[in-house]
Design a protein around this motif. Structure first.
Motif, PDB file in Angstrom:
ATOM      1  N   UNK A  72      -5.654   0.859  -4.247  1.00  0.00           N
ATOM      2  CA  UNK A  72      -6.292   2.173  -4.312  1.00  0.00           C
ATOM      3  C   UNK A  72      -7.716   2.140  -4.868  1.00  0.00           C
ATOM      4  N   UNK A  73      -8.188   0.970  -5.196  1.00  0.00           N
ATOM      5  CA  UNK A  73      -9.505   0.878  -5.826  1.00  0.00           C
ATOM      6  C   UNK A  73     -10.379  -0.212  -5.224  1.00  0.00           C
ATOM      7  N   UNK A 133       4.047  -6.106 -14.262  1.00  0.00           N
ATOM      8  CA  UNK A 133       2.580  -6.091 -14.263  1.00  0.00           C
ATOM      9  C   UNK A 133       1.987  -6.373 -12.878  1.00  0.00           C
ATOM     10  N   UNK A 134       2.663  -7.138 -12.051  1.00  0.00           N
ATOM     11  CA  UNK A 134       2.141  -7.424 -10.710  1.00  0.00           C
ATOM     12  C   UNK A 134       2.190  -6.178  -9.845  1.00  0.00           C
ATOM     13  N   UNK A 135       3.280  -5.442  -9.927  1.00  0.00           N
ATOM     14  CA  UNK A 135       3.378  -4.207  -9.135  1.00  0.00           C
ATOM     15  C   UNK A 135       2.311  -3.200  -9.560  1.00  0.00           C
ATOM     16  N   UNK A 136       2.045  -3.094 -10.836  1.00  0.00           N
ATOM     17  CA  UNK A 136       0.999  -2.204 -11.332  1.00  0.00           C
ATOM     18  C   UNK A 136      -0.368  -2.667 -10.819  1.00  0.00           C
ATOM     19  N   UNK A 137      -0.619  -3.959 -10.894  1.00  0.00           N
ATOM     20  CA  UNK A 137      -1.900  -4.500 -10.414  1.00  0.00           C
ATOM     21  C   UNK A 137      -2.068  -4.268  -8.916  1.00  0.00           C
ATOM     22  N   UNK A 138      -1.003  -4.442  -8.151  1.00  0.00           N
ATOM     23  CA  UNK A 138      -1.065  -4.188  -6.700  1.00  0.00           C
ATOM     24  C   UNK A 138      -1.369  -2.723  -6.422  1.00  0.00           C
ATOM     25  N   UNK A 139      -0.693  -1.832  -7.124  1.00  0.00           N
ATOM     26  CA  UNK A 139      -0.909  -0.398  -6.932  1.00  0.00           C
ATOM     27  C   UNK A 139      -2.380  -0.052  -7.178  1.00  0.00           C
ATOM     28  N   UNK A 182      -5.849   0.575   3.569  1.00  0.00           N
ATOM     29  CA  UNK A 182      -6.024   1.679   4.527  1.00  0.00           C
ATOM     30  C   UNK A 182      -5.985   3.029   3.801  1.00  0.00           C
ATOM     31  N   UNK A 183      -5.971   2.973   2.467  1.00  0.00           N
ATOM     32  CA  UNK A 183      -5.824   4.197   1.672  1.00  0.00           C
ATOM     33  C   UNK A 183      -7.133   4.890   1.352  1.00  0.00           C
ATOM     34  N   UNK A 184      -8.227   4.355   1.772  1.00  0.00           N
ATOM     35  CA  UNK A 184      -9.559   4.972   1.598  1.00  0.00           C
ATOM     36  C   UNK A 184      -9.882   5.306   0.149  1.00  0.00           C
ATOM     37  N   UNK A 185      -9.463   4.455  -0.780  1.00  0.00           N
ATOM     38  CA  UNK A 185      -9.809   4.649  -2.186  1.00  0.00           C
ATOM     39  C   UNK A 185      -9.119   5.810  -2.854  1.00  0.00           C
ATOM     40  N   UNK A 186      -8.017   6.319  -2.241  1.00  0.00           N
ATOM     41  CA  UNK A 186      -7.308   7.434  -2.875  1.00  0.00           C
ATOM     42  C   UNK A 186      -6.598   6.951  -4.120  1.00  0.00           C
ATOM     43  N   UNK A 187      -6.440   7.848  -5.064  1.00  0.00           N
ATOM     44  CA  UNK A 187      -5.799   7.475  -6.338  1.00  0.00           C
ATOM     45  C   UNK A 187      -4.532   8.251  -6.544  1.00  0.00           C
ATOM     46  N   UNK A 193       0.823  -1.207   0.000  1.00  0.00           N
ATOM     47  CA  UNK A 193       0.000   0.000   0.000  1.00  0.00           C
ATOM     48  C   UNK A 193       0.859   1.260   0.000  1.00  0.00           C
ATOM     49  N   UNK A 194       2.018   1.206   0.640  1.00  0.00           N
ATOM     50  CA  UNK A 194       2.874   2.385   0.770  1.00  0.00           C
ATOM     51  C   UNK A 194       3.801   2.609  -0.418  1.00  0.00           C
TER      52      UNK A 194
END
Length: 109
Positions: free
Chosen positions: A97-98, A87-93, A104-109, A78-79
Protein backbone atom coordinates in the motif's frame (compact mmCIF):
# COMPACT_ATOMS: atom_id res chain seq x y z
CA UNK A 1 2.94 -26.85 -26.19
CA UNK A 2 5.23 -23.94 -25.29
CA UNK A 3 3.58 -20.55 -25.71
CA UNK A 4 3.68 -17.08 -24.20
CA UNK A 5 0.00 -16.49 -24.83
CA UNK A 6 -1.76 -16.75 -21.49
CA UNK A 7 -5.15 -17.47 -23.10
CA UNK A 8 -3.72 -20.51 -24.89
CA UNK A 9 -2.17 -21.67 -21.64
CA UNK A 10 -5.51 -21.22 -19.85
CA UNK A 11 -7.35 -23.18 -22.54
CA UNK A 12 -4.76 -25.98 -22.48
CA UNK A 13 -4.95 -26.25 -18.69
CA UNK A 14 -8.76 -26.38 -18.73
CA UNK A 15 -8.60 -29.19 -21.31
CA UNK A 16 -5.99 -31.03 -19.23
CA UNK A 17 -7.32 -30.51 -15.70
CA UNK A 18 -10.93 -29.43 -16.09
CA UNK A 19 -12.65 -26.12 -15.48
CA UNK A 20 -13.24 -26.64 -11.74
CA UNK A 21 -9.61 -27.46 -10.91
CA UNK A 22 -8.21 -24.56 -12.94
CA UNK A 23 -10.70 -22.12 -11.39
CA UNK A 24 -9.70 -23.31 -7.90
CA UNK A 25 -5.99 -22.88 -8.63
CA UNK A 26 -6.59 -19.39 -10.00
CA UNK A 27 -8.89 -18.40 -7.13
CA UNK A 28 -11.80 -17.49 -9.40
CA UNK A 29 -15.14 -19.03 -10.29
CA UNK A 30 -15.73 -21.54 -13.07
CA UNK A 31 -18.01 -18.94 -14.66
CA UNK A 32 -15.15 -16.45 -14.78
CA UNK A 33 -12.85 -18.93 -16.50
CA UNK A 34 -15.58 -19.85 -18.97
CA UNK A 35 -16.38 -16.23 -19.79
CA UNK A 36 -12.72 -15.38 -20.29
CA UNK A 37 -12.22 -18.34 -22.62
CA UNK A 38 -15.35 -17.47 -24.59
CA UNK A 39 -14.45 -13.75 -24.81
CA UNK A 40 -17.57 -12.80 -22.84
CA UNK A 41 -15.91 -11.54 -19.66
CA UNK A 42 -17.13 -7.95 -19.22
CA UNK A 43 -14.40 -6.70 -16.88
CA UNK A 44 -10.69 -6.33 -17.56
CA UNK A 45 -8.87 -9.64 -17.85
CA UNK A 46 -5.59 -8.20 -16.54
CA UNK A 47 -5.85 -9.82 -13.09
CA UNK A 48 -6.88 -13.16 -14.60
CA UNK A 49 -3.92 -12.90 -16.97
CA UNK A 50 -1.55 -12.29 -14.06
CA UNK A 51 -2.95 -15.25 -12.16
CA UNK A 52 -2.50 -17.53 -15.18
CA UNK A 53 1.02 -16.21 -15.69
CA UNK A 54 1.89 -16.81 -12.04
CA UNK A 55 0.28 -20.23 -11.59
CA UNK A 56 0.93 -21.83 -14.97
CA UNK A 57 3.67 -19.80 -16.65
CA UNK A 58 6.02 -19.18 -13.71
CA UNK A 59 6.05 -15.38 -14.11
CA UNK A 60 7.54 -13.67 -11.07
CA UNK A 61 7.95 -10.22 -9.55
CA UNK A 62 10.52 -8.84 -7.14
CA UNK A 63 8.69 -8.32 -3.85
CA UNK A 64 10.44 -5.80 -1.57
CA UNK A 65 9.68 -8.06 1.42
CA UNK A 66 9.84 -11.64 0.11
CA UNK A 67 12.13 -11.33 -2.90
CA UNK A 68 11.27 -13.24 -6.08
CA UNK A 69 7.66 -14.53 -5.89
CA UNK A 70 5.02 -15.69 -8.38
CA UNK A 71 2.75 -12.97 -9.76
CA UNK A 72 -0.35 -14.67 -8.36
CA UNK A 73 1.20 -14.73 -4.87
CA UNK A 74 1.83 -11.00 -5.15
CA UNK A 75 -1.84 -10.45 -5.98
CA UNK A 76 -2.91 -12.61 -3.03
CA UNK A 77 -0.78 -10.55 -0.63
CA UNK A 78 -2.28 -7.32 -2.01
CA UNK A 79 -5.82 -8.61 -1.39
CA UNK A 80 -5.23 -9.62 2.22
CA UNK A 81 -6.81 -7.57 4.97
CA UNK A 82 -4.61 -6.20 7.73
CA UNK A 83 -3.79 -8.68 10.45
CA UNK A 84 -0.95 -8.28 12.92
CA UNK A 85 -0.41 -12.05 13.06
CA UNK A 86 3.30 -11.78 12.31
CA UNK A 87 5.85 -9.15 11.32
CA UNK A 88 6.13 -10.35 7.70
CA UNK A 89 2.40 -10.06 7.10
CA UNK A 90 2.43 -6.54 8.54
CA UNK A 91 5.41 -5.59 6.36
CA UNK A 92 3.69 -7.02 3.26
CA UNK A 93 0.49 -5.10 4.02
CA UNK A 94 2.43 -1.85 4.36
CA UNK A 95 4.62 -2.43 1.29
CA UNK A 96 1.64 -3.30 -0.93
CA UNK A 97 0.00 0.00 0.00
CA UNK A 98 2.99 2.31 0.08
CA UNK A 99 4.78 2.49 -3.21
CA UNK A 100 5.57 -1.10 -4.18
CA UNK A 101 6.00 -0.99 -7.99
CA UNK A 102 4.09 -4.30 -8.31
CA UNK A 103 1.03 -3.13 -6.39
CA UNK A 104 -2.29 -2.63 -8.14
CA UNK A 105 -3.67 -0.78 -5.11
CA UNK A 106 -2.60 2.69 -6.28
CA UNK A 107 -1.11 3.65 -2.91
CA UNK A 108 -4.39 3.23 -1.02
CA UNK A 109 -4.10 2.87 2.73
Amino acid sequence: MITNNWLHVLKDEVERQGMRRVAEKLGVSKATVSQVLNNKYKASTHVIQQRVEGVYMAFTVDCPILGDIAVNQCLEHQNRKFAATNHIRVALYKACRNGCPNSKLCGSK
